[in-house]
Design a protein around this motif. Structure first.
Motif, short mmCIF file in Angstrom:
data_model
loop_
_atom_site.label_atom_id
_atom_site.label_comp_id
_atom_site.label_asym_id
_atom_site.label_seq_id
_atom_site.Cartn_x
_atom_site.Cartn_y
_atom_site.Cartn_z
N ASN A 5 36.25 40.09 41.63
CA ASN A 5 36.67 40.12 42.76
C ASN A 5 37.61 39.01 42.90
N GLU A 32 30.31 38.79 50.56
CA GLU A 32 29.91 39.33 49.08
C GLU A 32 28.37 38.96 48.83
N ASP A 84 31.78 42.94 39.86
CA ASP A 84 32.01 43.31 41.31
C ASP A 84 30.84 42.76 42.16
N PRO A 119 35.91 44.61 47.27
CA PRO A 119 35.55 45.29 46.11
C PRO A 119 36.20 45.87 45.01
N SER A 163 44.56 39.72 41.43
CA SER A 163 43.94 40.85 41.74
C SER A 163 44.49 42.19 41.04
#
Length: 424
Positions: free
Chosen positions: A100, A109, A142, A148, A288
């Protein structure tokens, strides 16, 4: 134009991939993050040793394009000084881990997956037999929260489950119809279990990929790993509610999501972004799989970063149609197509806004579909001087029509609203 060739492997640094504009050299950050100083150094290296074009990949990596055999070694020197160069192509290829982008920052999280990622890297490097894993074999870690990785394909999935602080990690394998969840373990054992799982796939899968494992092999693997299987194993699935712009984490801390159109930056833009971040004393950028960069800052600074990033042409609003378009490099960068895919995609972005089309678009110069493997609402597949049209599918789906690139703009209403099988 030559026939499309699906290579079956991804470029690396030690093993760069030839393309239409030179060698592609992949930079794999550790833990999904890069120091801003490294970002600036890579921008400079791209200008000096490549053609100044930098890609963000779907595996949260960077790619420097246009490198030559003569400039490869000095580029390696820069990467080595930044601790971004692996000792061998084999070690680099298996260090294919995505976590992540807000790990350790996001109060929503379930678990910070960075320690697991670091241990997994070390374990992969210490077991020579795992270097036989295919170059596209991947791990997704994750921790949950606002961003997510539920939509990211991976051979091995480690997903935090239960309430925050519960210390449980669900372990899953890629399957033809999604994910096969094997059980759960404690965080301290997660990296070791992931490595054992990879070793089992290597031994038992005919293709050395998780999705090709026969059903009896999956049962044997579950028994081999000794996971907890009581209760609910499958973690809750979620999708990010926002990826670009200002994302509030706490009263004091925000994150800015800076989307990169088609995942392509030039070295000047990247250098300017690094300078902006340095001026605000920002030390780190998170990468990402959505070709979006994330920067943590206080609210006032975050707002200024967004304003400055917008002037650089970065995407700072999820409503921007460019966030829903994937397009390959096209002519000039790839010998498999003669179509200007990204130019055509920009035309279609304007058309998407006019027609209020809210779906996804994939523009591929050939049948390889390098820019996107998942299904899209509309797919254009280059063939000679035109595109084949697919609706709600991939480049491998049956086409329902064709479109001439010259007619993309006037034909946009039919392209984005038509349901019948017809040419545009």
């Amino acid at each position: 134009m030559t026939a499309a060739e699906i290579k079956g492997w991804c470029p690396g640094a030690r093993r760069p991939m030839p393309s239409g504009d030179g060698l592609i050299v992949r930079v794999r950050p550790h833990g999904g993050a890069l120091p801003v100083a490294a970002l600036h150094a890579l921008a400079d290296a791209s200008r000096r040793f490549g053609n100044g074009q930098i890609d963000l990949t779907r595996r949260a990596n960077l790619q420097i394009r246009g490198v030559s055999q003569q400039t490869l070694a000095p580029l390696w020197d820069v990467m080595s000084s930044l601790q971004l160069l692996d000792d061998s192509a084999e070690l680099e290829a298996i260090r294919n881990i995505v976590i992540n982008p807000l790990a350790g920052l996001d109060p929503a999280e379930i678990a910070d997956m960075r320690p697991i990622a670091a241990e997994l890297e070390n374990r992969l490097a210490s077991e020579p037999e795992l270097q036989a894993l295919p170059a596209k074999f991947s791990f997704a870690l994750d921790g949950g929260g606002r961003l997510p990785l539920s939509g990211l394909a991976a051979d091995v999935r480690l997903v935090a489950c239960g309430p925050a602080g519960s210390n449980r990690i669900a372990i899953g394998l890629a399957a033809a119809d999604g994910v096969t969840w094997l059980g759960t373990t404690v965080m301290a054992d997660a990296a070791a279990k992931a490595v054992r799982l990879a070793r089992c796939v290597l031994q038992l899968s005919p293709t050395c990929r998780a999705a090709a494992l026969p059903r009896p092999a999956i049962a044997a693997i579950r028994a081999e790993l000794g996971l907890e299987t009581s209760g609910t194993i499958q973690p809750e699935s979620a999708s990010p509610s926002q990826r670009c712009g200002l994302i509030t984490l706490t009263d004091e801390l925000c994150v800015t999501g800076l989307g990169v159109p088609f995942g392509r930056l030039d070295s000047d833009t990247l250098a300017h972004l690094a300078e902006i971040l340095s001026a605000h004393a920002i030390g780190e950028v998170r990468l990402s799989p959505w070709r979006t960069l994330y920067v943590a800052a206080g609210r006032a600074v975050a707002g200024q970063i967004i304003a400055d990033a917008a002037t650089l042409g970065l995407i700072v609003d999820d409503a921007d149609p460019m966030m829903r378009i994937d397009a390959c490099s096209g002519v000039g960068c790839c010998s498999s197509t003669a179509l200007a895919t990204r130019q055509h995609a920009r035309v279609l972005a304007d058309a998407m806004a006019r027609t209020r089309f809210q779906g996804s678009l994939h523009v591929s110069g050939c049948a390889k579909g390098c820019a996107r493997s998942a299904s899209a609402d509309v797919v254009l597949i280059g063939e000679s001087d035109h595109y084949r049209i697919v609706r709600n599918g991939t480049v491998r789906s049956e086409p329902c029509g064709i479109v001439d690139p010259a007619h993309l703009d006037p034909g946009a209403v039919a392209l984005f609203k038509a349901r019948e099988k017809a040419d545009v």
